[in-house]
Design a protein around this motif. Structure first.
Motif, PDB file in Angstrom:
ATOM      1  N   VAL A  59       0.867  -1.172   0.000  1.00 33.94           N
ATOM      2  CA  VAL A  59       0.000   0.000   0.000  1.00 33.94           C
ATOM      3  C   VAL A  59       0.911   1.232   0.000  1.00 33.94           C
ATOM      4  CG1 VAL A  59      -2.012  -1.046   1.099  1.00 33.94           C
ATOM      5  CG2 VAL A  59      -0.194  -0.108   2.518  1.00 33.94           C
ATOM      6  N   TYR A  60       0.294   2.383  -0.123  1.00 32.57           N
ATOM      7  CA  TYR A  60       1.087   3.597  -0.316  1.00 32.57           C
ATOM      8  C   TYR A  60       2.138   3.789   0.787  1.00 32.57           C
ATOM      9  CZ  TYR A  60       2.012   8.365  -1.853  1.00 32.57           C
ATOM     10  OH  TYR A  60       2.619   9.505  -2.317  1.00 32.57           O
ATOM     11  N   HIS A  61       1.706   3.758   2.040  1.00 29.19           N
ATOM     12  CA  HIS A  61       2.653   4.008   3.122  1.00 29.19           C
ATOM     13  C   HIS A  61       3.663   2.885   3.298  1.00 29.19           C
ATOM     14  CE1 HIS A  61      -0.144   7.233   4.647  1.00 29.19           C
ATOM     15  NE2 HIS A  61       1.023   7.810   4.546  1.00 29.19           N
ATOM     16  N   SER A  62       3.260   1.649   3.023  1.00 27.51           N
ATOM     17  CA  SER A  62       4.230   0.569   3.188  1.00 27.51           C
ATOM     18  C   SER A  62       5.362   0.701   2.168  1.00 27.51           C
ATOM     19  CB  SER A  62       3.543  -0.803   3.083  1.00 27.51           C
ATOM     20  OG  SER A  62       3.099  -1.057   1.779  1.00 27.51           O
ATOM     21  N   ASP A  63       5.054   1.229   0.996  1.00 25.13           N
ATOM     22  CA  ASP A  63       6.129   1.465   0.024  1.00 25.13           C
ATOM     23  C   ASP A  63       7.081   2.556   0.490  1.00 25.13           C
ATOM     24  OD1 ASP A  63       6.082  -0.329  -2.145  1.00 25.13           O
ATOM     25  OD2 ASP A  63       4.343   0.646  -3.019  1.00 25.13           O
ATOM     26  N   LEU A  64       6.568   3.536   1.210  1.00 23.66           N
ATOM     27  CA  LEU A  64       7.462   4.581   1.729  1.00 23.66           C
ATOM     28  C   LEU A  64       8.353   4.037   2.833  1.00 23.66           C
ATOM     29  CD1 LEU A  64       5.472   7.926   1.815  1.00 23.66           C
ATOM     30  CD2 LEU A  64       7.496   7.359   0.471  1.00 23.66           C
ATOM     31  N   PHE A  65       7.790   3.181   3.706  1.00 23.84           N
ATOM     32  CA  PHE A  65       8.638   2.547   4.714  1.00 23.84           C
ATOM     33  C   PHE A  65       9.736   1.722   4.037  1.00 23.84           C
ATOM     34  CE2 PHE A  65       5.122   3.193   7.836  1.00 23.84           C
ATOM     35  CZ  PHE A  65       5.869   3.773   8.840  1.00 23.84           C
TER      36      PHE A  65
END
Lengths: 464, 464, 464
Positions: A217-223
């Motif tokens: 998901v969007y935030h997991s890709d940023l992590f």
């Protein structure tokens, strides 16, 4: 009722406590401080030789590199794997657990194989870096099986993989005199093919039951990008951490820096070229941009030149993106290798490329280019016990040995991990933290309404 | 209408400006460069002694350690506390503010107590590390009161706590000759019990009004893991940052590394053993896995051996998880100590353990084991002014003094912080960023529909 | 149908591959290892001079600083810009791409201008730091145009900006003998005003069509704080990375440390004073708290004293918050400068302040204060070829030159970037990742229901 098979209440404590107690006993029997960490030994030299300075302690040469490697192992690998939407706790958390175990076990195994001193293993900052390196190899294999294994399976895998890693490293570095400072072969190729074989044996025909969770998901890709960027930034330290002091360490870091920079440009280019609609694919950026570090792992300490390093990195990025786009689906459908993180594309193929580049670069090494530095990069060639061609041949042979060790080792360990008592998740519960973790809810809805209520209440109180 | 009490428009600027102006004036009057940072003094030596090298500047021995400590203070502590669902801005942001103030104030207080040179405080990289250390102690106390205090309260607490820290540190290190390089006593025990007493005095019987916000969400736990992992990785640098150069620094880092690794395994084991359903609890992993670093803070520089370090870390992890599971609820219900982050379990008990281990290790120190290094680790024992037993007794006495200073100091400061003018949040507004921060909304709903609309519009434009 | 204009399938690969191939060819022709990275050259010295130690390799003086700078460039700048709710992929991802290109191109341009050796560019750790510095300047400009440019535009901007940066740096440091170790002028002032002019030329009257995406959400602000804190922590390393060894490096790091600490307090104070309702504004904390590092960029290596550094930092924080609050809206409405990240407030005005502080501090430099260190900080003054007043005048002139180069350069490059073929996003698609990235969905709804279903199914299976 809970699922008895994946319940870790007894399995995980038993595994952790038994392993740690064995480690403590073995450390008590076998491990002592080396000359640079022992109070008596270091200060004996210190007081007799007047020109001696505290700076000669290896700590000052290697500790900054060690810390960078340490960040790669715990933050880099840990967060790189958080890309899955519901597997962030396990990615960081199991990475943490497996790494904390592996570095202790690796200290023993590497110390045992690389030479006991009067029956004792001597440790210091260099052994700490080597233990972290070995741990890195285990974490690469973890990437292949990510989401499909219990923490107990991972610890068991680590027990065997660390042992085989140490044997392979011993054969290469000690017996054969292979050069592989950044571990294109010993770390990356070994870890990748070992993990691929494990996941082959653990093949799950019904894994599509968890398909909806096997994505980001969007935030997991940023992590995950936190992991990527840390790996990218500190790879020069990784490749140079255990080279000879001085120019070798300096040169290795610089070669890796340029290899990675070139790799990043080819990765972005290939991603836009191959992806849907001309858009960039986060999977490529998160992984393929790192292939330049892997591919510079063997030749990085050699006189590869910045120009040569850039070519290597450039090719590594291309190969890696192509692997993600075209090879991984085939591996899964034809060879039944379910490689969650695509370690074949990030560590496997770039590792083999790095080994080949190392063999070629060794073959063309000459006294004209290396000068007295030949003794530091190719001691066996410098002292005349072999020539550069022979060294190149040894490098190529080492790749073959590593592939063999990894493949047969991975197959054997895969079968061990199939034992049901290790608590693997069901097919429809893969890529899911809540099997092994107490997972909190999502952010409560209606938060703003609540706050308005809070403020109104407070206002009333104050005006009262 | 806004809440006048927690409104920071005048209180926070007044506090910040007054404190900073006082700091600037005192720095102007009292602080000068030390021999290694002053252009004239360093280069005077440089030009007269020919064997002198730039490397003898303490910068090169200590700056990498300083930067690791710095990361622990600002990223480590800051992000560790972001686990609360709606308190991330305050956790990182107030940590940032309080730390930036504390390190300046600590420079003055520590400089004042640890010895003026002709009425001046001399500063360099070692004083920077010590200032960061003192700051760490304040941030530990912050963990106990997290979510229940205003930034003005925190700054006021820091003013007093830094001062008391410096007094305690002076008594231990200077007057008594206690050894505590990594601060099991001076930093962890002091910070934890000080904070626990403050939160005791600030006890809120109606805190359950904010209960629904006093927990984590999925992403906030991942942010907190960034803090955990950085603290874990750099703890070897923390414990070794101000030890003697050479073997002592090297040995301390290595002891801490193995203590932490062992602690991680016992933490995972204990968490699965004690938690609901055999699942791992993020609170344990985020915190108890660090207890091994705390517990190696005093004995880390001694000849503790890797084996001894692992035992210490192993015990620290067990104690810490048990504390979270069984002791914290009792502290809250019986002793009325509301310890938001559980600093008693991470810093309090492991700090006391570390102090005891240090006392025992000091007692058994001998010339046979330490050799000439005795002068560096136990100078008072090496020069014959005391024996090892006496040193061990001093270490134990130091723990008692630290506990006393922390408890009475924390009680007194707690009463000061109760003054209403400092702007504490109401009981139903604790653990909530929006009291002190402009908080943006959550991600807008219907985002994908919007993007479809955008693309359609663009396509129409282009086809037109 | 997709938008043909912003489709990157051919544009981005063509740009990346052409640029990288040109880089590789130029590196092949022009770049060689320097004395400290070349095996032959370093070991030649090594074997003839007996007192020679591996420590004299510049790697050990500078590599830890390099790594800190590297983290600032890739994590610091990258994550600082993730504050936008739907632009995190592009912020980190384009930052990564542009930086990886710029550091290679900067190696060539800086090597070319700063002096060829027999037609060759010699590289080592110092050139790596300088390349990262130049990259930093490009990333500052990126901050001004963030969200409104395609990756191809950014790469084209980098080609020109790096070149102009190298020319300006050559004029200042080599021709004029200006001192600017931390780059208040060469990096910050140049990057900021260059970027402001580019965004002026790229002015979008209808940018309010994307207004709803030009703001943060809760988690994006926390990601941005990762960038902020890393920049803040490592700024002492940034300013000291290429100063002279020894006291200069040590002093610069310390001055910057205190400047930043003071800046943080004034930033918090000003934010609460000026923001709505007395609440803190994340934009100020994320940015203005860093202004103290920028403002200490020129004078940091001089005998500014900690006291002077704190005054500079204190003022920088105040100016920066006032800029965000009052000046940025005016720049946008009156001067049509749409400065997404407010680089004028973080890098522009603090950079000018830093240049002025540097000029004043140079003017008052005296042999009494600097001693023999004068040769290291102001070699032209120490050797009598100019006096301190003249040096101060040169510093002031350098600011004017930098402003001129940045403004005219930025205007010219802005016009180039207006070419439609570079694929800028439409007005209503700015600040939006999905134009250039494959973006995954948000976390699926109904996750907990699913898991309940999974568990029930498993339980049934087990009880069967």
């Amino acid at each position: 009722m809970t699922d008895a098979r994946t319940n870790m209440r007894l399995k995980l404590p038993a595994t952790c406590f038994i392993l740690e107690i064995i480690l403590i006993i073995l450390f008590g029997v076998l491990v002592v401080y080396d000359d640079d960490t022992d109070s008596q030994l270091f200060n004996k030299h210190h007081n007799t030789s007047h020109g001696h300075s505290d700076y000669e302690n290896d700590f000052y040469y290697r500790y900054p590199s060690f810390q960078d490697v340490h960040v790669m192992i715990f933050i880099g690998f840990g967060f790189l794997m958080t890309f899955l939407q519901r597997y962030g706790f396990s990615s960081v958390g199991f990475n943490f657990l497996v790494a904390a175990f592996s570095l202790q076990w690796a200290t023993l195994m590497q110390g045992f194989f690389h030479g006991l001193h009067h029956g004792k293993i001597h440790i210091g900052v260099e052994s700490m870096i080597n233990a972290d390196f070995c741990t890195g190899s285990v974490l690469i294999s973890f990437g292949a099986v990510l989401g499909k294994t219990s923490p107990v399976q991972l610890l068991v895998m680590a027990v065997f993989e660390v042992t085989l890693f140490a044997v392979n490293e011993f054969i290469l570095l000690t017996l054969l005199g292979t050069r592989d400072a950044g571990g294109s072969m010993t770390i990356h190729t070994f870890g990748a093919y070992f993990g691929l074989m494990v996941t082959r044996i653990l093949y799950r025909p019904n894994l599509d039951k968890s398909k909806h969770k096997n994505c980001s998901v969007y935030h997991s890709d940023l992590f995950a990008m936190i992991g990527t960027i840390y790996l990218w930034m500190f790879w020069p330290s990784f490749n140079s951490a255990v080279t000879e002091h001085g120019d070798a360490q300096h040169r290795t870091a610089m070669n890796t820096y340029y290899s990675l920079a070139a790799c990043t440009l080819s990765t972005y280019g290939m991603s836009a070229l191959t992806a849907h609609d001309g858009k960039l694919d986060m999977v490529h950026i998160q992984n393929a941009a790192l292939a330049g570090g892997v591919a510079a792992g063997t030749a990085g300490e050699m006189m590869l030149t910045p120009f040569g390093s850039m070519i290597v990195g450039f090719l590594a990025g291309i190969i890696s993106v192509l692997g993600y786009k075209y090879l991984s689906p085939v591996l899964e459908s034809k060879l039944r290798i379910q490689d969650t993180c695509g370690v074949h594309n990030l560590h496997g193929m770039p590792g083999v490329l790095g080994a080949i580049v190392g063999a070629v670069t060794a073959t063309v090494a000459s006294k004209e280019v290396y000068g007295h530095g030949m003794e530091r990069v190719f001691p066996d060639v410098a002292n005349g016990s072999r020539d550069a061609y022979f060294q190149g041949g040894v490098q190529a042979l080492s790749l073959a040995i590593t592939l063999g060790m990894a493949i047969f080792g991975g197959l054997a360990v895969g079968f061990i991990l199939k034992l049901p008592m290790f608590g693997a998740p069901a097919d429809n519960a893969c890529f899911e933290d809540s099997i092994y973790w107490e997972v909190p809810g999502e952010e409560e809805a209606g938060h703003e309404e609540q706050m308005t209520a809070v403020r109104t209440e407070e206002s009333e109180k104050l005006s009262a």
